[in-house]
Motif scaffolding. Structure first.
Motif, short mmCIF file in Angstrom:
data_model
loop_
_atom_site.label_atom_id
_atom_site.label_comp_id
_atom_site.label_asym_id
_atom_site.label_seq_id
_atom_site.Cartn_x
_atom_site.Cartn_y
_atom_site.Cartn_z
N GLU A 139 0.81 -1.22 0.00
CA GLU A 139 0.00 0.00 0.00
C GLU A 139 0.85 1.27 0.00
OE1 GLU A 139 -3.39 -1.96 3.00
OE2 GLU A 139 -1.80 -0.67 3.79
N VAL A 140 2.16 1.11 0.11
CA VAL A 140 3.02 2.27 0.36
C VAL A 140 2.93 3.33 -0.73
CG1 VAL A 140 5.42 3.02 0.51
CG2 VAL A 140 4.66 1.09 1.85
N LEU A 141 2.98 2.92 -2.00
CA LEU A 141 3.00 3.90 -3.08
C LEU A 141 1.74 4.75 -3.09
CD1 LEU A 141 4.61 1.87 -6.01
CD2 LEU A 141 5.67 3.59 -4.54
N ALA A 142 0.57 4.10 -2.98
CA ALA A 142 -0.69 4.84 -2.97
C ALA A 142 -0.79 5.73 -1.74
CB ALA A 142 -1.88 3.88 -3.03
N TRP A 143 -0.37 5.20 -0.58
CA TRP A 143 -0.41 5.99 0.65
C TRP A 143 0.51 7.20 0.53
CZ3 TRP A 143 2.92 7.85 4.27
CH2 TRP A 143 2.37 8.29 5.49
N TYR A 144 1.70 7.00 -0.02
CA TYR A 144 2.66 8.10 -0.18
C TYR A 144 2.08 9.20 -1.06
CZ TYR A 144 6.71 10.66 -1.91
OH TYR A 144 7.58 11.65 -2.26
N GLY A 163 10.85 14.33 2.12
CA GLY A 163 11.52 13.09 2.50
C GLY A 163 10.57 12.13 3.18
N GLY A 164 11.09 10.97 3.54
CA GLY A 164 10.29 9.97 4.22
C GLY A 164 11.13 9.13 5.15
N LEU A 165 10.49 8.58 6.20
CA LEU A 165 11.12 7.64 7.12
C LEU A 165 10.32 6.35 7.06
CD1 LEU A 165 12.35 10.35 8.20
CD2 LEU A 165 12.24 9.33 10.49
N TYR A 166 11.01 5.22 6.93
CA TYR A 166 10.36 3.93 6.74
C TYR A 166 10.89 2.93 7.76
CZ TYR A 166 9.25 6.19 2.33
OH TYR A 166 8.80 7.09 1.38
N ASP A 167 10.01 2.50 8.68
CA ASP A 167 10.42 1.55 9.71
C ASP A 167 10.89 0.24 9.08
OD1 ASP A 167 10.06 3.10 11.89
OD2 ASP A 167 8.24 2.12 12.61
N ASN A 168 11.85 -0.39 9.71
CA ASN A 168 12.37 -1.66 9.21
C ASN A 168 11.29 -2.73 9.14
OD1 ASN A 168 15.03 -0.69 8.96
ND2 ASN A 168 15.43 -1.05 11.12
N GLU A 169 10.31 -2.67 10.06
CA GLU A 169 9.23 -3.66 10.08
C GLU A 169 8.41 -3.66 8.78
OE1 GLU A 169 9.94 -1.63 12.52
OE2 GLU A 169 10.51 -2.98 14.17
N LEU A 170 8.40 -2.51 8.11
CA LEU A 170 7.67 -2.44 6.84
C LEU A 170 8.22 -3.47 5.86
CD1 LEU A 170 5.62 -0.84 5.04
CD2 LEU A 170 7.56 0.57 4.35
N ALA A 173 8.46 -7.36 8.08
CA ALA A 173 7.19 -7.98 8.45
C ALA A 173 6.06 -7.65 7.47
CB ALA A 173 6.78 -7.55 9.86
N GLY A 174 6.33 -6.76 6.51
CA GLY A 174 5.31 -6.42 5.52
C GLY A 174 4.37 -5.32 5.95
N ARG A 175 4.58 -4.78 7.15
CA ARG A 175 3.73 -3.68 7.63
C ARG A 175 4.50 -2.89 8.67
NH1 ARG A 175 -1.41 -2.61 6.82
NH2 ARG A 175 -2.59 -1.34 8.25
N GLY A 176 4.43 -1.56 8.57
CA GLY A 176 5.17 -0.75 9.52
C GLY A 176 4.81 0.72 9.41
N THR A 177 5.44 1.53 10.23
CA THR A 177 5.15 2.96 10.27
C THR A 177 5.91 3.69 9.16
OG1 THR A 177 4.83 2.88 12.66
CG2 THR A 177 5.23 5.04 11.68
N VAL A 178 5.20 4.56 8.48
CA VAL A 178 5.80 5.40 7.44
C VAL A 178 5.49 6.85 7.79
CG1 VAL A 178 5.84 5.97 4.98
CG2 VAL A 178 5.47 3.60 5.71
N LEU A 179 6.48 7.71 7.62
CA LEU A 179 6.30 9.15 7.84
C LEU A 179 6.88 9.89 6.64
CD1 LEU A 179 6.71 11.23 11.02
CD2 LEU A 179 8.10 11.85 9.03
#
Length: 268
Positions: A139-144, A163-170, A173-179
């Protein structure tokens, strides 16, 4: 008495093989107009030609049999268009994945001889306008895109690239926090946009050139550099979009700065 078009004649008119027409019949996609009970011969009408060709095109697009049947069963033009459009969108996503995989494999199997330039950089704490959320990897591209559109509408007077920050869990584990964020001189909260303080950090930084199809290769090379220099990764990945689709439509001009928070491994 003439029953209609034989399967051979129908095959010639539709440019489909007899074998394909038999398969369509057996799967329930295209029933013959009639079947001779004595001989088992299949007969078709000229009015079935468009349906046969539609089925053929949909199957060429790898549409599942159940979806093809659903399209043929509905007489609602809008519903039919929606079903086809939905499949085409899924195909476009798959095409993007295939193209990215091919580009990445080319870089891995026939690497560019140019050595990756890596910089160790101390970045001070700063306050930015940001949108954050927990997102699935697919979902990252659409969410971004949605988050950046909100930032574009909400902020003015940017003092640097987004810019963006992407948690390693993304990724693990396939899901994580994005800022995602924009550096601004003043931040006012509106909608999902809110002020956020990025802490001071030590980064190992490299620049990925061009589209993101093979950005994983740049990540891998940066990771190798980090390991070779006895550094460890600590915290979310940083990306800074020095030049992207919003700045220039030409992919060859795009520049994405990748930054990994690092610290020195103890020698003891």
């Amino acid at each position: 008495m003439r029953h209609g078009l034989t399967i051979g004649e129908f095959a010639q008119l539709t440019r489909l093989s007899v074998r394909t027409l038999r398969r369509y019949h057996e799967s329930g996609l295209l029933e013959p107009a009639s079947v001779d009970p004595a001989t088992g011969y299949r007969y078709y009408t000229s009015g079935q030609i468009p349906n046969a060709q539609v089925i053929h095109r949909l199957r060429e697009l790898d549409m599942p049999l159940a979806e093809v049947k659903g399209i043929l069963a509905t007489e609602d033009t809008e519903e039919r268009s929606g079903l086809i459009a939905g499949h085409l969108r899924r195909m476009e996503v798959q095409l993007d994945r295939t193209r990215a995989a091919v580009t990445s494999l080319r870089q891995l199997l026939w690497p560019d001889v140019e050595r990756l330039a890596v910089e160790l950089r101390s970045v001070p704490a700063r306050t930015v306008a940001a949108v954050s959320g927990t997102v699935g990897l697919d979902e990252v591209l659409a969410w971004y895109d949605e988050a950046m559109a909100e930032l574009d509408a909400a902020v003015a007077g940017c003092v640097g690239p987004p810019g963006g920050l992407y948690d390693n869990e993304l990724f693990t584990a396939g899901r994580g926090t994005v800022l995602v964020y924009r550096p601004v001189s003043e931040v006012r909260a509106t909608g999902r946009v809110a002020p956020h303080t990025l802490p001071a950090v030590e980064l190992a930084v490299a620049v990925h050139r061009g589209p993101h199809d093979d950005i994983d290769v740049t990540y891998g090379r940066l990771g190798s550099w980090v390991a070779e220099h006895a550094l460890a990764v600590d915290g979310p990945t940083h990306e800074t979009y020095l030049c992207g689709p919003r700045d220039d439509p030409a992919p060859e001009s795009w520049r994405t700065e990748i930054g990994w928070p690092v610290f020195h491994l103890s020698s003891t």
